[in-house]
Design a protein around this motif. Structure first.
Motif, PDB file in Angstrom:
ATOM      1  N   ASP A 207       0.702  -1.276  -0.025  1.00 12.84           N
ATOM      2  CA  ASP A 207      -0.018   0.105   0.017  1.00 12.84           C
ATOM      3  C   ASP A 207       0.918   1.378   0.133  1.00 12.84           C
ATOM      4  N   GLU A 208       2.121   1.211   0.561  1.00  4.93           N
ATOM      5  CA  GLU A 208       3.033   2.344   0.730  1.00  4.93           C
ATOM      6  C   GLU A 208       3.855   2.500  -0.518  1.00  4.93           C
ATOM      7  N   GLY A 209       3.638   1.525  -1.443  1.00  3.56           N
ATOM      8  CA  GLY A 209       4.289   1.635  -2.832  1.00  3.56           C
ATOM      9  C   GLY A 209       5.839   1.227  -2.450  1.00  3.56           C
ATOM     10  N   ARG A 210       6.037   0.455  -1.494  1.00  2.00           N
ATOM     11  CA  ARG A 210       7.745   0.108  -1.164  1.00  2.00           C
ATOM     12  C   ARG A 210       8.252  -1.139  -1.720  1.00  2.00           C
ATOM     13  N   ILE A 211       7.195  -2.008  -2.614  1.00  2.00           N
ATOM     14  CA  ILE A 211       7.637  -3.353  -3.050  1.00  2.00           C
ATOM     15  C   ILE A 211       6.988  -2.943  -4.570  1.00  2.00           C
ATOM     16  N   ASP A 212       8.293  -2.993  -5.589  1.00  2.27           N
ATOM     17  CA  ASP A 212       7.891  -2.943  -6.876  1.00  2.27           C
ATOM     18  C   ASP A 212       7.745  -4.427  -7.681  1.00  2.27           C
ATOM     19  N   ILE A 213       8.421  -5.562  -7.083  1.00  2.00           N
ATOM     20  CA  ILE A 213       8.483  -6.718  -7.608  1.00  2.00           C
ATOM     21  C   ILE A 213       8.164  -7.735  -6.497  1.00  2.00           C
ATOM     22  N   LEU A 214       7.068  -8.332  -6.602  1.00  2.00           N
ATOM     23  CA  LEU A 214       6.579  -9.448  -5.585  1.00  2.00           C
ATOM     24  C   LEU A 214       6.781 -10.689  -6.162  1.00  2.00           C
TER      25      LEU A 214
END
Length: 330
Positions: A207-214
């Protein structure tokens, strides 16, 4: 933005794997759930090791395996993981450095023993892992070189290491450093037990936009979304991320980035020997493709090639020339 010194910097548990054959009867005698991973203390590690058959030692750990795969594919790679100043710690550092991976953490004498994972492989190639985390869980924020994080194109984080508080703070600090430098952050969920314990945290990061690729596998996807149907799970999670990559065993893998979606089949193999490291090497192949600017389908293909190589022999590190297997993709 300046060109990074490293293509990928991985953070994870620095673990020495001890791999041995076992049958279902042995697992039953030890009350072990086949195909699972459990955390054990040093006393249990010594006890189980004494009961295991002949084994072989190899440097491992999920993100460490991914780093090894990346280096084998010619990707400039670094690794952050805590080892003790002991024999296994020296073995770990030597092994990963000889592969061409920059090891960026000094060994310590105040963290207990270096971590090890006792891996029992049954004839059906399933691996049952018994992990003593030892020094690996003592990684703290002071070990994070912010300049090195900022100088890496992709920061890759291992979900297993999110469990202990100290390493979790260290990885949060690394995420902050990567984002401040405009770099990408990749995260692997690692295991369903990790998801069950930290789902709220992972959703917060998304939600905070801190993961670009999971990265996730089918079971982790189901645990994360509550959806038993694979496609429904992908549809539920993909909108929360710039790029979602999900492996689906022998059914291949899927990647979704906004409106773009790609799927590849699993690579054919001669014989399934040991599934240890399959997800780790898949991530290595996919990240190698991303580091080289390849599209989703080509990156998935590289992941499938790397995963297929590692499941045809014991151990979680590649034995064949991955660059040669990749052909003209890289």
């Amino acid at each position: 933005m300046t060109q990074p010194r490293l293509d990928v910097l991985a953070i994870g548990n620095a673990i020495v794997d001890v791999i041995a054959d076992a049958d279902d009867g042995f697992l039953a005698e030890q009350s072990l759930d086949k195909g699972s991973m459990r955390l054990i203390d040093e006393a249990e590690a010594e006890r189980l090791y004494g009961l295991m058959g002949p084994g072989r030692e190899a440097s491992g750990g999920s993100a460490g395996n991914t780093a090894a795969g990346l280096a084998a594919l010619g990707i400039r790679t670094g690794f952050i993981g805590q080892v003790a100043d002991d024999q296994l710690g020296a073995i770990y550092r030597h092994d990963i450095q000889t592969l061409g991976v920059d090891f960026l953490v000094e060994p310590r004498r105040d963290v207990g023993a270096t971590a090890r994972c006792l891996i029992l492989v049954t004839p059906d190639a399933q691996r049952t892992m018994n992990t003593f985390l030892g020094a690996a869980q003592k990684l703290d924020a002071s070990a994070i070189d912010h300049a090195a994080v900022a100088d890496a194109g992709i920061l890759y984080l291992e979900g297993y290491l999110w469990d202990p508080e100290g390493p979790r703070h260290a990885m949060e600090a690394a995420i902050d450093a990567a984002k401040a430098a405009g770099r990408k952050v990749a995260f692997t969920l690692s295991d369903t037990f990790v998801v069950d314990r930290h789902r709220a945290d992972f959703l917060r990061l998304m939600d905070e936009g801190r993961i670009d690729i999971l990265f996730a596998n089918a079971m982790e996807l189901a645990a994360m979304t509550g959806e038993d149907d694979f496609d429904a799970g992908v549809a539920a999670l993909a909108p929360k991320l710039p790029l979602l990559v999900v492996t689906h065993g022998d059914q291949g893998a899927v990647a979704v980035a906004g409106e773009e979606r790609a799927r590849v089949a699993a690579e054919p193999i001669e014989r399934l020997v040991d599934t240890t490291g399959a997800g780790d090497l898949f991530a290595a192949g996919f990240l190698a493709g991303q580091a080289r600017g390849l599209g989703l389908e080509q990156s998935l293909k590289l992941g499938a090639i790397a995963a297929a190589e590692v499941i045809q022999h014991y151990g979680a590190r590649p034995e064949k020339d991955l660059k040669a297997l990749a052909g003209g993709l890289l």
